[in-house]
Design an enzyme around this catalytic site. Sequence first.
Site, PDB file in Angstrom:
ATOM      1  N   ASP A  45       4.896  -6.531   0.488  1.00 53.71           N
ATOM      2  CA  ASP A  45       4.142  -6.830   1.700  1.00 53.71           C
ATOM      3  C   ASP A  45       3.274  -8.071   1.577  1.00 53.71           C
ATOM      4  O   ASP A  45       2.779  -8.596   2.572  1.00 53.71           O
ATOM      5  CB  ASP A  45       3.200  -5.660   2.002  1.00 53.71           C
ATOM      6  CG  ASP A  45       3.819  -4.667   2.962  1.00 53.71           C
ATOM      7  OD1 ASP A  45       4.715  -5.067   3.713  1.00 53.71           O
ATOM      8  OD2 ASP A  45       3.396  -3.504   2.955  1.00 53.71           O
TER       9      ASP A  45
HETATM   10  C1  GLC Z   1       2.534  -0.574  -0.270  1.00 52.09           C
HETATM   11  C2  GLC Z   1       3.272  -0.428   1.043  1.00 52.09           C
HETATM   12  C3  GLC Z   1       4.762  -0.653   0.853  1.00 52.09           C
HETATM   13  C4  GLC Z   1       5.017  -1.939   0.119  1.00 52.09           C
HETATM   14  C5  GLC Z   1       4.237  -1.993  -1.182  1.00 52.09           C
HETATM   15  C6  GLC Z   1       4.384  -3.316  -1.892  1.00 52.09           C
HETATM   16  O1  GLC Z   1       2.841   0.475  -1.102  1.00 52.09           O
HETATM   17  O2  GLC Z   1       3.076   0.856   1.576  1.00 52.09           O
HETATM   18  O3  GLC Z   1       5.410  -0.671   2.112  1.00 52.09           O
HETATM   19  O4  GLC Z   1       6.384  -2.017  -0.130  1.00 52.09           O
HETATM   20  O5  GLC Z   1       2.865  -1.779  -0.930  1.00 52.09           O
HETATM   21  O6  GLC Z   1       3.756  -4.348  -1.205  1.00 52.09           O
END
Ligand code: GLC
Length: 823
Positions: free
Chosen positions: A495
Site C-alpha cells: 500500500d
Molecule cells: C496492510 C494492508 C494490506 C497491505 C499491507 C502492505 O496490512 O491491510 O492491504 O497489503 O498493509 O502494505
Amino acid sequence: MKFGHFDDKAREYVIETPHTPYPWINYLGNEEFFALVSNTAGGYAFYKDARLRRLTRYRYNDVPLDANGRHFYIKDGDTVWNPGFKPTRTPLDFYECRHGFGYTKIAGSKNGVRADLLLFVPNGANAEVQVLTLRNDSKKRKKLVLTSFVEWCLWNAQDDCTNFQRNFSTGEVEVLGGAIYHKTEYRERRDHYAFYSVNAKPDGFDTDRETFLGPDAGYDAPRAVLSGKAGNSVADGWSPIASHQLKVELKPGESKSFVFVLGYVEVPEKDKWAKKPERGLLQTNPAMAVVNKAPALALQKRFSTVAKAMREFRALRAFWDAQLSHFSLSGTGDAKLERMALWNQYQCVVTYNFARSASYFESGIGRGIGFRDTSQDMLGVVHQMAPRARARLFDVAATQFPDGSAYHQFQPLTKRGNADIGSNFNDDPLWLVLGVGAYVRETGDAAFLEEMVPFDNSPTDKATLYEHLRRSFHYTVDHLGPHGLPLIGRADWNDCLNLNCFSKDPNDSFQCCTNKDGKNAESVMIAQMFCYVAPDYAALSRLAGREEEAAFAEREAAKMEKAICKAGWDGEWFLRAYDDFGHRIGSKACEDGKIFIETQGFGSMARIGADKGYPIKALDSVKKHLDTPWGIVILDPPYRRYHLELGEVSSYPPGYKENGGVFCHNNPWVIVGEVANGRPQRAWEYYVKIAPAYLEEKSDVHRLEPYVYAQMVAGKAARRHGEAKNSWLTGTAAWNFVALSQWICGVRAEFGGLRAEPRLPAHVKKATIRRDWRGVRYEIRVENRRNDGPVRLEVVSGKATVDGTLVRAARGEKKVVLRAVVG
Ligand code: GLC
Ligand code: GLC
C-alpha cells in the site's frame, strides 16, 4: 522473558501477570455480536459493525492504557480491588487470565477472597455473558460490596468521540429490577437498544457517570465504589453508564456466583413500545414511552442461572473444538508446532470476522473490509467454513466495477464500496481470482462460478461470477506499461509504494492522491501474481467450459513470464517495480531500497524463470540481504530520505512498517518459495523466526501476544528491532497458515484431489496430519527420513486412488488413512 504459558490440554493461553508489555487480547463472538477483551478485562462490545453499532465506549491511545472495559470492583473493608487488576490497580495476591477460543477467564484474589470471571458470547445470542464467582478462602466471615460497571457508547463510535455538542444531551436510560436499559435515540430512528443485567436483586445501581465517579475521580476510584453506596442515579444526557451494586456476605469456604448479561436487542417498528410503564420502572423522563422489554427479558431468562449459562458455555467450547478440527497436527514431539497449527487457525477465523476493523491497533472507526485483504483471508478459513467464505467472496465480487477493477474497501453493514478510498489499486482484481480458486479447490463447487453477481452493487448490471473473474484477469492484460509489465495504479499489495502519488502536501492521503496519469509506473509483483493465479484461472475456465479462455490464460502467463525475465530481473534478484520516470525500484543500482521481499517471494512461489535458476538465486539473495534473527525484512537498505516518486514507503523511519520492517505477511511467501523450490529446512528456519509460539520466551522484546501473529516486527535498522506491532488482524494469519498446512505439512486441496507432500522440519521424525476435504477425513501418517527426498504415499485403510502424491477417496468413503514416507 515469558509472561505466561500455553495450557495445551485446556487449549488456553495463560497470562500470569497483569503487567504484560501491552494489553494481550482475545475476541468473543463469532456471529453478529462481538467483544474485544484484554487480559485486564478492558475492551468493548459491538453488534456487526464496530463503527456504526458500538455498544460500549472505548478511548483509544489513552493513559493509562486500556482503562475502559467491563469493571468488577470488590470492596472488602477498606480495600477495593478488581480481579483483572485494572482500573484500581490494587496489587493482587493471585492473578491469572486464560484466553481460550471465543472466551476469556480472569481470576484474581486478595485478602482471602477469590474472584473468578468467565466472559463469553454464546452462539445464537446477541449478548456477552459474564459469570462472576466470589469465594471466601479466609477463616473469617466476609462482608463484600460488589460493583459492576460498563459505559455505554452512543451507537456510532465516530460520533460518540467527536460530536459532543449533540451527544452530551441525548443519553436516555430505563432501570427495572436487575436490568439497566440503554435507549438513546430509540425514540426517533433506531429500532434497537442494549441492556446490562444481573440475575439478582441489586442493592443499588447507577446509570449516570458523574454520580458514579464523583467529581474529579477516575475509574480507579469511583465514589460509589469507595463509599460502598451507589447513587441510584438515572442518567439524563451526559454519559450514561450501567452499574449494579450488590452486598455479598460469605462464610469461610462459601462461594456465590452471579450472571451478568450485556445484551443487544432489535425490535420491529410496530412492537417498539411497551403498553405502559412496568411497576417500579425508573427512566430518564417519566413522560416518555417505555421500551418493549420482551426480547430482552427472553435473553435474560436464557442465562438466569449459573447452570444455564454454563450449559451455553460448554456448547460454545464444543462448537470451537469442531470448528478447529478440520486440520490438525499431532505426534510431532514439537509442542510449539502443534500450538501453531491450532492457534493460527483461530486467528484466521478472527481475521475473517473482523477484516482489519477492530483490534488494539485498528480503532474500528476507520476502514471497512479491504478487497485484497479479505480475499486473502479466505485462504485461512475455506477448509473450516466454506459457506461463509462463499458468502464473503460474493460480497467482494459485488464491489467490482464493470471494467474488472474494484473498490479497494467496502462497509460490512451496508456492503457498499467505500467511495472515499475508491479504486485503482491494480493488484485488487487478481486477489479475487486467488480467493475463488481456493474456494473451488476446497469444495469442488463449480456452480458458484455460474452465480449472478452485480457489478458495483447495481441491481441491473450483473454477470456470472466467472465473468467477474474473466474481467479481473483481463484487467491486468489490458493495463500493461512500457515494459509489458502491469501498471501499478495507486499501489499494489504494498500500500505504501505509491508511484503515481508525487505528493508534497501533508494533508494528502498517500493512497488516495494521484498526480500522475499512471501510464508509466509498473509493478513486477503484479506481473508475478498474474503468473501465480493464471493456472487457477485456466482451471476455473475449464470447469466453466471455456477451453478457449483457458488456453488464452496460459498464453498470456507465458508472455508475462517472458516480460518478467526480460525487464524484471536485476541479475541476482527480481526487481520490484519501475517508477514514473522508468527508473528501476529494488535494484542494486538504487541508493536505498535495493532489494524487496515481495518479488522474491511471489517470483519463487510462481517459479518465474526456473529454467534460468532465478527462483533459487532470488531466495539466496533474500538470505543474504534481508534475513534477520526476527524474520525477513521487507526491503533493504531502508529509505533514509523522502522520495517524491515512491510515496509512503519512504515516509516511515528506517526499520518500521513498509520501510524495512519485518512484514510477517510476506515472510510466508518466501517460506512457500523455499519449499516449492526444494529447500524445506531453510523454509523452516524462516517459519520459526516469526511464529509467535516460538517467540514466547522473548516476549519482553517482541511484546505482543505469543499466541497470534502481528503484522509487523521492527526491522534491523530500527532501534527497537524485534518489537512487534499490530497483532491479530493481518493477512499474516492466512498466509502463514498456507505455509504451514499446505507447504510444511504439504497438504493442498487441488481441483482433482488432495495433494499430500509433507516437508516437515528435520527434527520431526513422525507426525500425524488430519485434514477434512470434501466430506472425507484424510489421516496422513508421516515418516520423515529426509525432508527434501522423494515422497511415497500409500493407502493404509479406506478406499482411495493414489496418483503420485495426489489422493482421492472413493465415492462414499468417509475416512482414508495414508502413510507418507519422505526420503
Ligand atoms: C496492510 C494492508 C494490506 C497491505 C499491507 C502492505 O496490512 O491491510 O492491504 O497489503 O498493509 O502494505
Ligand atoms: C448547534 C449548531 C448550530 C445550530 C444550533 C441550533 O449549536 O452548531 O449551527 O444553529 O445548534 O440548532
